[in-house]
Design an enzyme around this catalytic site. Structure first.
Site, PDB file in Angstrom:
ATOM      1  N   HIS A   4     -12.047   5.882  20.178  1.00  0.00           N
ATOM      2  CA  HIS A   4     -11.072   6.208  19.132  1.00  0.00           C
ATOM      3  C   HIS A   4     -11.612   6.987  17.931  1.00  0.00           C
ATOM      4  O   HIS A   4     -10.868   7.731  17.300  1.00  0.00           O
ATOM      5  CB  HIS A   4     -10.434   4.921  18.591  1.00  0.00           C
ATOM      6  CG  HIS A   4      -9.490   4.271  19.564  1.00  0.00           C
ATOM      7  ND1 HIS A   4      -8.212   4.730  19.783  1.00  0.00           N
ATOM      8  CD2 HIS A   4      -9.634   3.197  20.378  1.00  0.00           C
ATOM      9  CE1 HIS A   4      -7.601   3.970  20.683  1.00  0.00           C
ATOM     10  NE2 HIS A   4      -8.445   3.028  21.068  1.00  0.00           N
ATOM     11  N   SER A   6     -13.241   6.317  27.498  1.00  0.00           N
ATOM     12  CA  SER A   6     -14.174   5.184  27.477  1.00  0.00           C
ATOM     13  C   SER A   6     -14.282   4.507  28.840  1.00  0.00           C
ATOM     14  O   SER A   6     -14.998   3.521  28.992  1.00  0.00           O
ATOM     15  CB  SER A   6     -13.759   4.159  26.408  1.00  0.00           C
ATOM     16  OG  SER A   6     -12.518   3.552  26.735  1.00  0.00           O
ATOM     17  N   GLU A  21      -4.050   6.356  23.776  1.00  0.00           N
ATOM     18  CA  GLU A  21      -4.914   5.789  24.815  1.00  0.00           C
ATOM     19  C   GLU A  21      -5.061   6.659  26.062  1.00  0.00           C
ATOM     20  O   GLU A  21      -6.136   6.714  26.644  1.00  0.00           O
ATOM     21  CB  GLU A  21      -4.405   4.400  25.227  1.00  0.00           C
ATOM     22  CG  GLU A  21      -4.464   3.358  24.119  1.00  0.00           C
ATOM     23  CD  GLU A  21      -5.882   2.938  23.718  1.00  0.00           C
ATOM     24  OE1 GLU A  21      -6.853   3.321  24.404  1.00  0.00           O
ATOM     25  OE2 GLU A  21      -6.003   2.234  22.700  1.00  0.00           O
ATOM     26  N   HIS A  68     -15.445   0.504  23.317  1.00  0.00           N
ATOM     27  CA  HIS A  68     -14.163   1.187  23.488  1.00  0.00           C
ATOM     28  C   HIS A  68     -13.611   1.684  22.144  1.00  0.00           C
ATOM     29  O   HIS A  68     -13.200   2.836  22.016  1.00  0.00           O
ATOM     30  CB  HIS A  68     -13.124   0.271  24.143  1.00  0.00           C
ATOM     31  CG  HIS A  68     -11.735   0.837  24.018  1.00  0.00           C
ATOM     32  ND1 HIS A  68     -11.240   1.794  24.866  1.00  0.00           N
ATOM     33  CD2 HIS A  68     -10.772   0.623  23.087  1.00  0.00           C
ATOM     34  CE1 HIS A  68     -10.019   2.131  24.469  1.00  0.00           C
ATOM     35  NE2 HIS A  68      -9.703   1.446  23.394  1.00  0.00           N
TER      36      HIS A  68
HETATM   37 CO    CO Z   1      -7.887   1.552  22.356  1.00  0.00          CO
END
Ligand code: CO
Ligand code: PHE
Length: 316
Positions: free
Chosen positions: A174, A234, A215, A169
Site C-alpha cells: 500500500h 504483495s 487491492e 502486505h
Molecule cells: Co490491503
C-alpha cells in the site's frame, strides 16, 4: 499453491469487506486503557491477531521498531526479494519507482522514518496499528491522511499464505502509491466517503470499490496493462494470473458496474477493473455516492467473472 493466500492477504479490504458484510460494527471488551478489540472480523469467528491493549482510542499504537528480531528482519527481506522478483514489467512504474526510492528492501521499515519523505511528497503519514481495525476508525485515519500499517510480521509458515494483513502486505502493497499525488488524494477521499457511507447504506458497495481498485486494480499504460493493487503486488502468484492468465475478465473501469460486482475472497480474482489513469479514478469517484448507492441497491449484482453484453474487455 494456495490461491486463497494471495487473495485474502489483501489487507484492509478485508476489514472493509468484513465490516460491510456485518450488520454493524460491534466492538467488545471495552478497555479503559486500550482500544476495544474489533470483533467483526471476516467470515471467521476468530478475533483478529494483534495486541490491542496498548492501542489508543483511534487504534494507533507504537511500532516498537527495536523489538523486531533478526529472524523477523530476515524474513521480511526474503519476502521483499521474492515478491519484487515477480513485478518487473507487471507492476506500474508509479509503484515500482516509489518502492525503490523508499530503500526498504533489507529490513522491516521504521514507519516514522518513512513518514518523513512521504509527508513531504503528499502529506501522508504512516501510523502503526495492532492489526485489523473497525471500519470507522480505518476511514477516520484515511480521511486524516494517516495510513494504518499493522505492526506484526507473518510467521515463516505463512510466507506464501496469510489470512490477515501483516506489515509486509500493508507496507509493501500500500505505501508506494501513497507517494503518488493523485492516488494519495483518492485514498483520503475514500476515507471521507467511508465515514458517510454507513448512513447511506453504501458500505457493501464501497467495499467493492476498495477491493477492485486499492487491492486488485489494474491500470492501462502505453506499455500495456499493469498492476497497481496492493493485494496483487504483495502476492507471489497473483501478478501472473492478473496479467497473463486467459481466464479472468479484464473490464474497463465503470463505477456503477464495479459497485454491482461481487468478488472472490478465497481464490484469485475472476474479474479485474482497469483504469486508464489515477486521475480517471479520482474524477470518477468524486461525485456524491448517495444517489449512486440508491441506484445500485435497486439492481441485481453480477457474479465475479461475468462479462456483460457489449462490454469492453482488455486483451492480454
Ligand atoms: Co490491503
Ligand atoms: N464521492 C464519494 C461519496 O460521495 C466519496 C469517495 C471518493 C468514496 C473516492 C470513495 C472514493 O461518497
Amino acid at each position: 499453491m494456495n490461491a486463497r493466500a494471495d487473495a485474502v492477504a489483501s489487507g484492509t479490504a478485508a476489514t472493509v469487506a468484513a465490516h460491510a458484510a456485518a450488520a454493524s460494527t460491534t466492538v467488545s471488551r471495552a478497555e479503559p486503557e486500550g482500544a476495544a478489540i474489533p470483533t467483526t472480523y471476516g467470515a471467521s469467528d476468530r478475533p483478529p491477531r494483534g495486541d490491542y491493549a496498548t492501542a489508543r482510542s483511534d487504534y494507533v499504537c507504537d511500532q516498537n521498531w527495536s523489538s523486531y528480531t533478526p529472524a523477523q528482519h530476515d524474513r521480511y527481506r526474503r519476502l521483499y526479494a521474492d515478491r519484487i522478483a515477480h513485478l518487473p514489467g507487471l507492476a506500474c512504474d508509479e509503484f515500482l519507482d516509489a518502492l525503490a526510492a523508499m530503500e526498504a528492501a533489507d529490513a522491516i521499515p521504521d514507519l516514522a522514518k518513512i513518514s518523513v519523505p512521504l509527508k513531504a511528497a503528499t502529506g501522508w503519514t504512516l501510523v502503526a496499528v495492532p492489526g485489523l481495525i473497525p471500519e470507522d476508525a480505518f476511514f477516520a485515519l484515511l480521511a486524516a491522511r494517516r495510513f494504518p500499517v499493522t505492526v506484526w510480521l507473518r510467521e515463516e509458515d505463512e510466507f506464501d499464505y496469510i489470512v490477515e494483513p501483516d506489515i509486509f502486505h500493508d507496507f509493501f502493497g500500500h505505501v508506494p502509491l501513497l507517494f503518488n499525488p493523485m492516488f494519495a488524494d483518492y485514498m483520503q477521499a475514500f476515507g471521507q466517503g467511508g465515514l458517510k457511507a454507513a448512513s447511506l447504506g453504501g458500505l457493501e458497495y464501497l467495499a467493492r470499490l476498495y477491493w477492485y481498485t486499492v487491492e486488485f486494480g489494474l491500470i492501462d499504460t502505453p506499455q500495456g496493462l499493469r498492476i497497481y493493487g496492493a493485494g496483487i503486488v504483495s502476492s507471489g502468484s497473483e501478478p501472473g494470473h492478473a496479467l497473463q492468465a486467459t481466464e479472468p475478465a479484464r473490464v474497463a473501469f465503470d463505477l456503477e458496474r464495479l459497485m454491482r460486482s461481487e468478488y472472490k475472497i478465497d481464490t484469485f480474482q475472476a474479474t479485474y477493473f482497469v483504469i486508464d489513469s489515477f486521475a480517471q479514478l479520482f474524477e470518477a469517484t468524486a461525485p456524491d455516492f448517495g444517489p449512486i448507492y440508491r441506484r445500485v441497491r435497486e439492481q441485481s449484482s453480477h457474479p465475479a467473472g461475468v462479462v456483460l453484453p457489449g462490454e469492453k474487455i482488455f486483451a492480454i
